[in-house]
Design a protein around this motif. Sequence first.
Motif, PDB file in Angstrom:
ATOM      1  N   ASP A   5       0.969  -1.124   0.015  1.00 48.73           N
ATOM      2  CA  ASP A   5      -0.023   0.170   0.009  1.00 48.73           C
ATOM      3  C   ASP A   5       0.745   1.279  -0.076  1.00 48.73           C
ATOM      4  OD1 ASP A   5       0.863   0.195   2.713  1.00 48.73           O
ATOM      5  OD2 ASP A   5      -1.140  -0.398   3.515  1.00 48.73           O
ATOM      6  N   VAL A   6       0.257   2.454  -0.375  1.00 52.58           N
ATOM      7  CA  VAL A   6       0.739   3.591  -0.158  1.00 52.58           C
ATOM      8  C   VAL A   6      -0.058   4.395   0.979  1.00 52.58           C
ATOM      9  CG1 VAL A   6       1.801   3.860  -2.309  1.00 52.58           C
ATOM     10  CG2 VAL A   6      -0.418   4.751  -1.901  1.00 52.58           C
ATOM     11  N   ARG A  20     -16.714  21.753  -1.063  1.00 56.57           N
ATOM     12  CA  ARG A  20     -15.452  21.069  -1.761  1.00 56.57           C
ATOM     13  C   ARG A  20     -15.210  19.875  -1.233  1.00 56.57           C
ATOM     14  NH1 ARG A  20     -15.066  23.276  -6.659  1.00 56.57           N
ATOM     15  NH2 ARG A  20     -14.288  25.294  -6.953  1.00 56.57           N
ATOM     16  N   ALA A  21     -14.103  18.974  -1.924  1.00 53.99           N
ATOM     17  CA  ALA A  21     -13.288  18.048  -1.215  1.00 53.99           C
ATOM     18  C   ALA A  21     -12.232  17.925  -2.004  1.00 53.99           C
ATOM     19  CB  ALA A  21     -14.166  16.843  -1.743  1.00 53.99           C
ATOM     20  N   LEU A  22     -11.288  17.267  -1.341  1.00 55.08           N
ATOM     21  CA  LEU A  22      -9.781  17.082  -1.685  1.00 55.08           C
ATOM     22  C   LEU A  22      -9.951  15.532  -2.703  1.00 55.08           C
ATOM     23  CD1 LEU A  22      -7.456  17.868   1.186  1.00 55.08           C
ATOM     24  CD2 LEU A  22      -7.982  19.244  -0.990  1.00 55.08           C
ATOM     25  N   GLU A  23      -9.345  15.644  -3.891  1.00 53.80           N
ATOM     26  CA  GLU A  23      -9.558  14.196  -4.613  1.00 53.80           C
ATOM     27  C   GLU A  23      -8.037  13.927  -4.905  1.00 53.80           C
ATOM     28  OE1 GLU A  23     -11.919  12.122  -8.089  1.00 53.80           O
ATOM     29  OE2 GLU A  23     -12.134  14.246  -7.650  1.00 53.80           O
ATOM     30  N   PHE A  24      -7.547  12.668  -4.638  1.00 49.42           N
ATOM     31  CA  PHE A  24      -6.422  12.058  -5.001  1.00 49.42           C
ATOM     32  C   PHE A  24      -6.195  11.875  -6.454  1.00 49.42           C
ATOM     33  CE2 PHE A  24      -3.364   8.321  -4.706  1.00 49.42           C
ATOM     34  CZ  PHE A  24      -2.240   8.983  -4.631  1.00 49.42           C
ATOM     35  N   TRP A  25      -5.249  11.943  -7.175  1.00 51.01           N
ATOM     36  CA  TRP A  25      -5.065  11.771  -8.619  1.00 51.01           C
ATOM     37  C   TRP A  25      -3.659  10.875  -8.778  1.00 51.01           C
ATOM     38  CZ3 TRP A  25      -9.148  12.152 -11.945  1.00 51.01           C
ATOM     39  CH2 TRP A  25     -10.093  13.232 -11.574  1.00 51.01           C
ATOM     40  N   THR A  26      -3.490  10.173  -9.912  1.00 51.56           N
ATOM     41  CA  THR A  26      -2.259   9.823 -10.432  1.00 51.56           C
ATOM     42  C   THR A  26      -2.197   9.907 -11.869  1.00 51.56           C
ATOM     43  OG1 THR A  26      -0.635   8.136 -10.291  1.00 51.56           O
ATOM     44  CG2 THR A  26      -2.674   7.205 -10.051  1.00 51.56           C
ATOM     45  N   LYS A  27      -1.175  10.103 -12.380  1.00 51.28           N
ATOM     46  CA  LYS A  27      -0.949   9.777 -14.014  1.00 51.28           C
ATOM     47  C   LYS A  27       0.447   9.872 -14.465  1.00 51.28           C
ATOM     48  CE  LYS A  27      -2.020  12.408 -18.207  1.00 51.28           C
ATOM     49  NZ  LYS A  27      -0.601  12.049 -19.122  1.00 51.28           N
ATOM     50  N   ALA A  28       0.557   8.809 -15.447  1.00 54.89           N
ATOM     51  CA  ALA A  28       2.001   8.605 -15.994  1.00 54.89           C
ATOM     52  C   ALA A  28       1.889   9.050 -17.270  1.00 54.89           C
ATOM     53  CB  ALA A  28       2.243   6.999 -15.817  1.00 54.89           C
ATOM     54  N   ASP A  29       3.411   9.141 -17.880  1.00 56.56           N
ATOM     55  CA  ASP A  29       3.517  10.017 -19.123  1.00 56.56           C
ATOM     56  C   ASP A  29       2.572   9.318 -20.264  1.00 56.56           C
ATOM     57  OD1 ASP A  29       5.276  11.533 -17.846  1.00 56.56           O
ATOM     58  OD2 ASP A  29       7.263  10.404 -18.526  1.00 56.56           O
ATOM     59  N   LEU A  56       2.469   1.196 -11.009  1.00 58.00           N
ATOM     60  CA  LEU A  56       3.521   2.323 -10.784  1.00 58.00           C
ATOM     61  C   LEU A  56       4.455   2.129 -11.907  1.00 58.00           C
ATOM     62  CD1 LEU A  56       4.114   2.031  -6.973  1.00 58.00           C
ATOM     63  CD2 LEU A  56       2.495   3.331  -8.317  1.00 58.00           C
ATOM     64  N   GLU A  57       4.718   3.558 -12.576  1.00 56.13           N
ATOM     65  CA  GLU A  57       5.518   3.667 -13.601  1.00 56.13           C
ATOM     66  C   GLU A  57       6.577   4.877 -13.388  1.00 56.13           C
ATOM     67  OE1 GLU A  57       3.917   4.272 -17.351  1.00 56.13           O
ATOM     68  OE2 GLU A  57       2.137   2.887 -16.946  1.00 56.13           O
ATOM     69  N   PRO A  58       7.826   4.581 -13.935  1.00 51.05           N
ATOM     70  CA  PRO A  58       8.880   6.093 -14.017  1.00 51.05           C
ATOM     71  C   PRO A  58       8.074   7.242 -14.392  1.00 51.05           C
ATOM     72  CG  PRO A  58       9.776   4.088 -15.012  1.00 51.05           C
ATOM     73  CD  PRO A  58       8.373   3.894 -14.892  1.00 51.05           C
ATOM     74  N   ASN A  59       8.365   8.372 -13.267  1.00 51.77           N
ATOM     75  CA  ASN A  59       7.681   9.785 -13.804  1.00 51.77           C
ATOM     76  C   ASN A  59       6.196   9.860 -13.453  1.00 51.77           C
ATOM     77  OD1 ASN A  59      10.377  10.660 -14.734  1.00 51.77           O
ATOM     78  ND2 ASN A  59      10.020  10.061 -16.502  1.00 51.77           N
ATOM     79  N   GLN A  60       5.886   8.828 -12.697  1.00 52.72           N
ATOM     80  CA  GLN A  60       4.346   8.890 -12.515  1.00 52.72           C
ATOM     81  C   GLN A  60       3.910  10.186 -11.469  1.00 52.72           C
ATOM     82  OE1 GLN A  60       2.545   5.106 -11.687  1.00 52.72           O
ATOM     83  NE2 GLN A  60       0.618   5.960 -10.918  1.00 52.72           N
ATOM     84  N   LEU A  61       3.156  10.815 -11.676  1.00 50.67           N
ATOM     85  CA  LEU A  61       2.656  11.954 -10.936  1.00 50.67           C
ATOM     86  C   LEU A  61       1.715  11.434  -9.975  1.00 50.67           C
ATOM     87  CD1 LEU A  61       2.654  15.124 -10.513  1.00 50.67           C
ATOM     88  CD2 LEU A  61       0.837  15.096 -12.311  1.00 50.67           C
TER      89      LEU A  61
END
Length: 73
Positions: A5-6, A20-29, A56-61
């Motif tokens: 886990d993270v 409003r709400a906080l939303e978690f996001w992830t994106k890779a290249d 998970l990938e390199p440079n993932q945001l």
Amino acid sequence: AGRHDVQLVPIAAVQVPPDRALEFWTKADGWSAPVSPGLVKPGEPVRIPLDALPPLEPNQLFELTLEPATGSP
């Protein structure tokens, strides 16, 4: 946090307006769009199982954004 886990740990107090709400996001290249594992409660740590995330990938945001109370589509 662990091998499976993270963990998101707040490092500062954040005031979020009630509509409003906080939303978690992830994106890779190479992805066409970001992926959201869900909303995050302000000030609370969150554990997210790795199997709930894309691989998970390199440079993932990873980021948190301020969205409408029900999140963004």
